[in-house]
Write a protein that holds these residues in place. Structure first.
Motif, PDB file in Angstrom:
ATOM      1  N   GLY A 178      45.792 -13.934  20.491  1.00  0.00           N
ATOM      2  CA  GLY A 178      46.452 -14.692  19.426  1.00  0.00           C
ATOM      3  C   GLY A 178      47.557 -13.832  18.832  1.00  0.00           C
ATOM      4  O   GLY A 178      48.056 -12.912  19.490  1.00  0.00           O
ATOM      5  N   ALA A 179      47.924 -14.131  17.609  1.00  0.00           N
ATOM      6  CA  ALA A 179      49.048 -13.424  16.989  1.00  0.00           C
ATOM      7  C   ALA A 179      48.786 -11.927  16.915  1.00  0.00           C
ATOM      8  O   ALA A 179      47.710 -11.499  16.505  1.00  0.00           O
ATOM      9  CB  ALA A 179      49.299 -13.984  15.599  1.00  0.00           C
ATOM     10  N   SER A 180      49.776 -11.142  17.317  1.00  0.00           N
ATOM     11  CA  SER A 180      49.604  -9.689  17.383  1.00  0.00           C
ATOM     12  C   SER A 180      50.179  -8.961  16.175  1.00  0.00           C
ATOM     13  O   SER A 180      49.756  -7.867  15.837  1.00  0.00           O
ATOM     14  CB  SER A 180      50.310  -9.154  18.631  1.00  0.00           C
ATOM     15  OG  SER A 180      51.718  -9.402  18.497  1.00  0.00           O
ATOM     16  N   GLY A 181      51.173  -9.557  15.534  1.00  0.00           N
ATOM     17  CA  GLY A 181      51.879  -8.817  14.469  1.00  0.00           C
ATOM     18  C   GLY A 181      52.860  -7.816  15.051  1.00  0.00           C
ATOM     19  O   GLY A 181      53.382  -6.953  14.328  1.00  0.00           O
ATOM     20  N   TRP A 182      53.129  -7.930  16.362  1.00  0.00           N
ATOM     21  CA  TRP A 182      54.061  -7.011  17.025  1.00  0.00           C
ATOM     22  C   TRP A 182      55.347  -6.889  16.206  1.00  0.00           C
ATOM     23  O   TRP A 182      55.928  -7.919  15.825  1.00  0.00           O
ATOM     24  CB  TRP A 182      54.415  -7.514  18.438  1.00  0.00           C
ATOM     25  CG  TRP A 182      55.306  -6.568  19.200  1.00  0.00           C
ATOM     26  CD1 TRP A 182      54.913  -5.666  20.141  1.00  0.00           C
ATOM     27  CD2 TRP A 182      56.733  -6.415  19.050  1.00  0.00           C
ATOM     28  NE1 TRP A 182      56.006  -4.955  20.588  1.00  0.00           N
ATOM     29  CE2 TRP A 182      57.131  -5.381  19.945  1.00  0.00           C
ATOM     30  CE3 TRP A 182      57.693  -7.024  18.261  1.00  0.00           C
ATOM     31  CZ2 TRP A 182      58.456  -4.973  20.069  1.00  0.00           C
ATOM     32  CZ3 TRP A 182      59.021  -6.603  18.375  1.00  0.00           C
ATOM     33  CH2 TRP A 182      59.390  -5.588  19.272  1.00  0.00           C
ATOM     34  N   GLY A 183      55.797  -5.661  16.005  1.00  0.00           N
ATOM     35  CA  GLY A 183      57.100  -5.422  15.398  1.00  0.00           C
ATOM     36  C   GLY A 183      57.045  -4.941  13.955  1.00  0.00           C
ATOM     37  O   GLY A 183      57.942  -4.228  13.518  1.00  0.00           O
ATOM     38  N   VAL A 184      55.991  -5.300  13.245  1.00  0.00           N
ATOM     39  CA  VAL A 184      55.942  -4.894  11.830  1.00  0.00           C
ATOM     40  C   VAL A 184      55.940  -3.369  11.720  1.00  0.00           C
ATOM     41  O   VAL A 184      56.716  -2.784  10.953  1.00  0.00           O
ATOM     42  CB  VAL A 184      54.702  -5.488  11.121  1.00  0.00           C
ATOM     43  CG1 VAL A 184      54.583  -4.947   9.704  1.00  0.00           C
ATOM     44  CG2 VAL A 184      54.784  -7.009  11.105  1.00  0.00           C
ATOM     45  N   LEU A 185      55.100  -2.723  12.518  1.00  0.00           N
ATOM     46  CA  LEU A 185      54.987  -1.260  12.424  1.00  0.00           C
ATOM     47  C   LEU A 185      56.272  -0.586  12.894  1.00  0.00           C
ATOM     48  O   LEU A 185      56.726   0.387  12.288  1.00  0.00           O
ATOM     49  CB  LEU A 185      53.790  -0.765  13.246  1.00  0.00           C
ATOM     50  CG  LEU A 185      52.416  -1.250  12.779  1.00  0.00           C
ATOM     51  CD1 LEU A 185      51.334  -0.800  13.761  1.00  0.00           C
ATOM     52  CD2 LEU A 185      52.097  -0.760  11.374  1.00  0.00           C
ATOM     53  N   SER A 186      56.874  -1.092  13.972  1.00  0.00           N
ATOM     54  CA  SER A 186      58.086  -0.450  14.502  1.00  0.00           C
ATOM     55  C   SER A 186      59.258  -0.576  13.544  1.00  0.00           C
ATOM     56  O   SER A 186      60.017   0.372  13.358  1.00  0.00           O
ATOM     57  CB  SER A 186      58.482  -1.074  15.842  1.00  0.00           C
ATOM     58  OG  SER A 186      57.444  -0.926  16.772  1.00  0.00           O
ATOM     59  N   ILE A 187      59.412  -1.744  12.956  1.00  0.00           N
ATOM     60  CA  ILE A 187      60.558  -1.934  12.057  1.00  0.00           C
ATOM     61  C   ILE A 187      60.332  -1.153  10.763  1.00  0.00           C
ATOM     62  O   ILE A 187      61.255  -0.538  10.230  1.00  0.00           O
ATOM     63  CB  ILE A 187      60.815  -3.440  11.815  1.00  0.00           C
ATOM     64  CG1 ILE A 187      61.258  -4.073  13.133  1.00  0.00           C
ATOM     65  CG2 ILE A 187      61.890  -3.644  10.754  1.00  0.00           C
ATOM     66  CD1 ILE A 187      61.389  -5.575  13.087  1.00  0.00           C
ATOM     67  N   ASP A 188      59.098  -1.131  10.291  1.00  0.00           N
ATOM     68  CA  ASP A 188      58.787  -0.301   9.117  1.00  0.00           C
ATOM     69  C   ASP A 188      59.108   1.164   9.418  1.00  0.00           C
ATOM     70  O   ASP A 188      59.699   1.863   8.599  1.00  0.00           O
ATOM     71  CB  ASP A 188      57.312  -0.467   8.744  1.00  0.00           C
ATOM     72  CG  ASP A 188      56.928   0.403   7.560  1.00  0.00           C
ATOM     73  OD1 ASP A 188      57.547   0.233   6.487  1.00  0.00           O
ATOM     74  OD2 ASP A 188      56.044   1.267   7.702  1.00  0.00           O
TER      75      ASP A 188
ATOM     76  N   GLY B 188      57.217 -17.062  14.895  1.00  0.00           N
ATOM     77  CA  GLY B 188      56.763 -15.670  14.927  1.00  0.00           C
ATOM     78  C   GLY B 188      57.807 -14.670  14.448  1.00  0.00           C
ATOM     79  O   GLY B 188      57.466 -13.671  13.800  1.00  0.00           O
ATOM     80  N   GLY B 189      59.062 -14.914  14.735  1.00  0.00           N
ATOM     81  CA  GLY B 189      60.119 -13.993  14.271  1.00  0.00           C
ATOM     82  C   GLY B 189      60.167 -13.954  12.753  1.00  0.00           C
ATOM     83  O   GLY B 189      60.194 -12.877  12.139  1.00  0.00           O
ATOM     84  N   ALA B 190      60.130 -15.141  12.146  1.00  0.00           N
ATOM     85  CA  ALA B 190      60.113 -15.214  10.682  1.00  0.00           C
ATOM     86  C   ALA B 190      58.836 -14.578  10.134  1.00  0.00           C
ATOM     87  O   ALA B 190      58.847 -13.948   9.069  1.00  0.00           O
ATOM     88  CB  ALA B 190      60.223 -16.668  10.227  1.00  0.00           C
ATOM     89  N   GLY B 191      57.748 -14.712  10.887  1.00  0.00           N
ATOM     90  CA  GLY B 191      56.482 -14.100  10.485  1.00  0.00           C
ATOM     91  C   GLY B 191      56.581 -12.585  10.432  1.00  0.00           C
ATOM     92  O   GLY B 191      56.080 -11.947   9.492  1.00  0.00           O
ATOM     93  N   VAL B 192      57.228 -11.985  11.428  1.00  0.00           N
ATOM     94  CA  VAL B 192      57.389 -10.524  11.437  1.00  0.00           C
ATOM     95  C   VAL B 192      58.270 -10.083  10.263  1.00  0.00           C
ATOM     96  O   VAL B 192      57.963  -9.110   9.560  1.00  0.00           O
ATOM     97  CB  VAL B 192      57.999 -10.029  12.768  1.00  0.00           C
ATOM     98  CG1 VAL B 192      58.287  -8.527  12.712  1.00  0.00           C
ATOM     99  CG2 VAL B 192      57.081 -10.349  13.933  1.00  0.00           C
ATOM    100  N   VAL B 193      59.339 -10.822  10.043  1.00  0.00           N
ATOM    101  CA  VAL B 193      60.239 -10.494   8.939  1.00  0.00           C
ATOM    102  C   VAL B 193      59.476 -10.508   7.606  1.00  0.00           C
ATOM    103  O   VAL B 193      59.604  -9.590   6.781  1.00  0.00           O
ATOM    104  CB  VAL B 193      61.429 -11.494   8.931  1.00  0.00           C
ATOM    105  CG1 VAL B 193      62.209 -11.409   7.644  1.00  0.00           C
ATOM    106  CG2 VAL B 193      62.333 -11.233  10.132  1.00  0.00           C
ATOM    107  N   ALA B 194      58.628 -11.530   7.428  1.00  0.00           N
ATOM    108  CA  ALA B 194      57.832 -11.615   6.199  1.00  0.00           C
ATOM    109  C   ALA B 194      56.871 -10.434   6.092  1.00  0.00           C
ATOM    110  O   ALA B 194      56.730  -9.829   5.015  1.00  0.00           O
ATOM    111  CB  ALA B 194      57.054 -12.929   6.169  1.00  0.00           C
TER     112      ALA B 194
ATOM    113  N   VAL C 141      55.357 -11.361  23.223  1.00  0.00           N
ATOM    114  CA  VAL C 141      54.488 -10.416  22.506  1.00  0.00           C
ATOM    115  C   VAL C 141      53.967 -10.922  21.162  1.00  0.00           C
ATOM    116  O   VAL C 141      52.993 -10.378  20.629  1.00  0.00           O
ATOM    117  CB  VAL C 141      55.197  -9.055  22.283  1.00  0.00           C
ATOM    118  CG1 VAL C 141      55.465  -8.372  23.623  1.00  0.00           C
ATOM    119  CG2 VAL C 141      56.488  -9.215  21.482  1.00  0.00           C
ATOM    120  N   ALA C 142      54.603 -11.941  20.595  1.00  0.00           N
ATOM    121  CA  ALA C 142      54.217 -12.391  19.245  1.00  0.00           C
ATOM    122  C   ALA C 142      52.779 -12.894  19.221  1.00  0.00           C
ATOM    123  O   ALA C 142      52.054 -12.705  18.255  1.00  0.00           O
ATOM    124  CB  ALA C 142      55.166 -13.482  18.757  1.00  0.00           C
TER     125      ALA C 142
END
Ligand code: BES
Ligand code: MN
Ligand code: ZN
Length: 485
Positions: free
Chosen positions: A466-476, A275-281, A453-454
């Protein structure tokens, strides 16, 4: 890849309302005044919208809530969704309205009359995010997802911006939901290579290259698997010549625990251990799609933690790329071993201005914070507060946890420089403390433990379970606010 709901933006065209099928969505402020779109729907439906707005049921709604008028006379649509939404609402409430609309979509096409509402794009984002479903491995469903048309005034770039963010979150969710027989280290690397179509520079380091760099600790984790370990580097150079900001992701495509094997119950959840690599992608995809004016480098460590004759064992001692030796007490504490080498390599090669790592690192953080907030560990108050503000703004739960030398003795090894577990007390903190050993002095760094949270066992704010995508919006958001020129 799951096909996301298609959202089209166009100007308000009152003459198209009567014939629209599916659901028509109107917005009414606290004052109960109808805008042009709502007034037209009301007239076609012989006053039904006005009656609802005057009813006590409407007064009881909070801003962002929705009521449905079913089978209205005078319209082809089978429902009118009346959304109570303050004209001056923040983007959080606007997104919540979008989420509430999505919950009532049920596959229907939708005509969303945002009119002159300032938050039209945020409503659309909430709607898009909540319409996501992971259907890759369901045999095709007879009912196709109906398209959404948003009619209103939006900034020219708003549609692109909404799509950039939604697509980033969807990429993260698709990767994180994917089963481990489909998303192997190899296919993950291929998915990342395909992002070069967006203008990202992508580089894949294979096992011989990692061996030559001395990433023994990362390689040790993957050596019990038939899937070769890889490190993938993605670069977005939208800034000037400043040093890049670095994002680092744990990409364990499946975590059996290795020789210290996990119990059978719930082990299938470990498909999300990348999941961490998923958020980074996902973040990199968003940055490229919206052509962010910043330099960002992403590194993901892709490995599979399996037990076999070549697997590492408890008691083994491994030398990290940094040079420190690690005694493996538990082969299930593999994420920190992967990150140790990737963190070191990121600093060694890219001299980043700061870095964030994301990892589904510990069960302890799930016990501590549940599925609502990620654990935030940092050596830099300014960067950390910037991230916490961004997360608050984006509605993604985050809570700061301590780093403190008082936890260091728990990582002392009898035979090596350190050991890979710190015992049960403060398990998430000692894991972060382990990572800090591989952060050079003066480099601002945040570690995000996203194990809780992932992927969530029930619906989260913007996603079904299931997968939330948590973090993409915050890091963006953090990159937008802090690093863009
Ligand atoms: N991937 C797990 C952590 C995890 C747990 C992620 C639950 C998502 C949900 C990690 O590799 C792990 O196994 N951690 C161990 C560490 C322990 C052996 C020190 C844990 O938390 O039990
Ligand atoms: Mn593990
Ligand atoms: Zn793991």
């Amino acid at each position: 890849m799951t096909k996301p709901v298609s959202i089209r933006f166009q100007e308000l065209s009152l003459d198209e309302i009567a014939a629209a099928t599916g659901a028509v969505v109107v917005f009414v402020g606290e004052d109960g005044k109808l805008d042009r779109g709502a007034a037209r729907v009301n007239r076609l439906a012989r006053g039904a919208v006005a009656r609802l707005v005057e009813n006590a049921a409407f007064a009881d709604l909070n801003s962002g809530d929705v009521l449905e008028l079913a089978f209205p006379a005078g319209l082809a649509a089978d429902g009118v969704l009346v959304v109570k939404l303050d004209r001056r609402c923040g983007h959080d409430i606007a997104r919540k309205a979008g989420v509430n609309i999505a919950r009532l979509k049920r596959g229907r096409p939708m005509l969303v009359l945002t009119g002159t509402h300032r938050m039209g794009d945020e409503i659309a984002l909430g709607l898009a995010l909540r319409c996501y479903e992971f259907t890759d491995h369901k045999t095709p469903n007879a009912r196709p997802e109906g398209d959404v048309t948003v009619m209103g005034v939006t900034q020219p770039d708003a549609a692109l911006d909404v799509a950039a963010r939604a697509e980033g979150v969807f990429l993260t969710r698709d990767l994180t939901n994917a089963p481990a027989n489909i998303l192997t280290t190899q296919t993950f690397a291929e998915r990342l290579l395909a992002l070069s179509d967006l203008g990202l520079e992508v580089e894949v380091l294979d096992e011989p290259a990692l061996e030559a760099l001395g990433m023994r600790t990362l390689l040790a984790v993957g050596q019990g698997s038939d899937s070769p370990s890889k490190v993938v580097i993605l670069r977005w150079n939208g800034g000037g010549d400043e040093a890049p900001f670095a994002l680092i992701g744990k990409g364990v495509v499946f975590d059996t625990g290795g020789i210290s094997m996990k119990p059978a119950a719930g082990m299938e959840e470990m498909t999300m251990d990348m999941g961490g690599a998923g958020v980074v992608a996902g973040v990199m995809s968003t940055l490229a799609r919206r052509k962010a004016k910043a330099n960002v480098v992403a590194l993901v460590g892709l490995v599979e933690n399996m037990p076999d004759g070549k697997a590492i064992r408890p008691g083994d001692v491994i030398t990290t790329m940094k040079g420190d030796t690690v005694e493996i007490i538990n082969t299930d504490a593999e994420g920190r071993m992967v990150l140790a080498d990737v963190l070191w390599y990121a600093q060694d090669r890219f001299k980043p201005s700061g870095m964030i790592d994301l990892a589904t690192l510990t069960g302890a953080i799930v016990i501590g914070l549940g599925h609502h907030k990620a654990g935030v560990f940092s050596n830099d108050d300014a960067l950390c507060n910037g991230f916490l503000d961004a997360a608050k703004d984006e509605g993604e739960g985050a809570w700061r946890m301590p780093l403190d030398p008082v936890y260091e003795p728990q990582l002392k090894s009898r035979v090596a420089d350190l050991q890979n577990v710190g015992g049960r007390p403060a398990g998430a903190v000692t894991a972060a403390q382990f990572l800090q050993r591989f952060v050079k002095a003066g480099v601002p760094w945040i570690h995000l433990d996203i194990a809780g949270v992932a992927s969530t066992p029930s619906d989260s704010v913007y996603a079904p379970k299931g997968a939330s995508g948590w973090g993409v919006l915050s890091i963006d958001r953090l990159i937008r606010d802090r690093y863009e020129r």
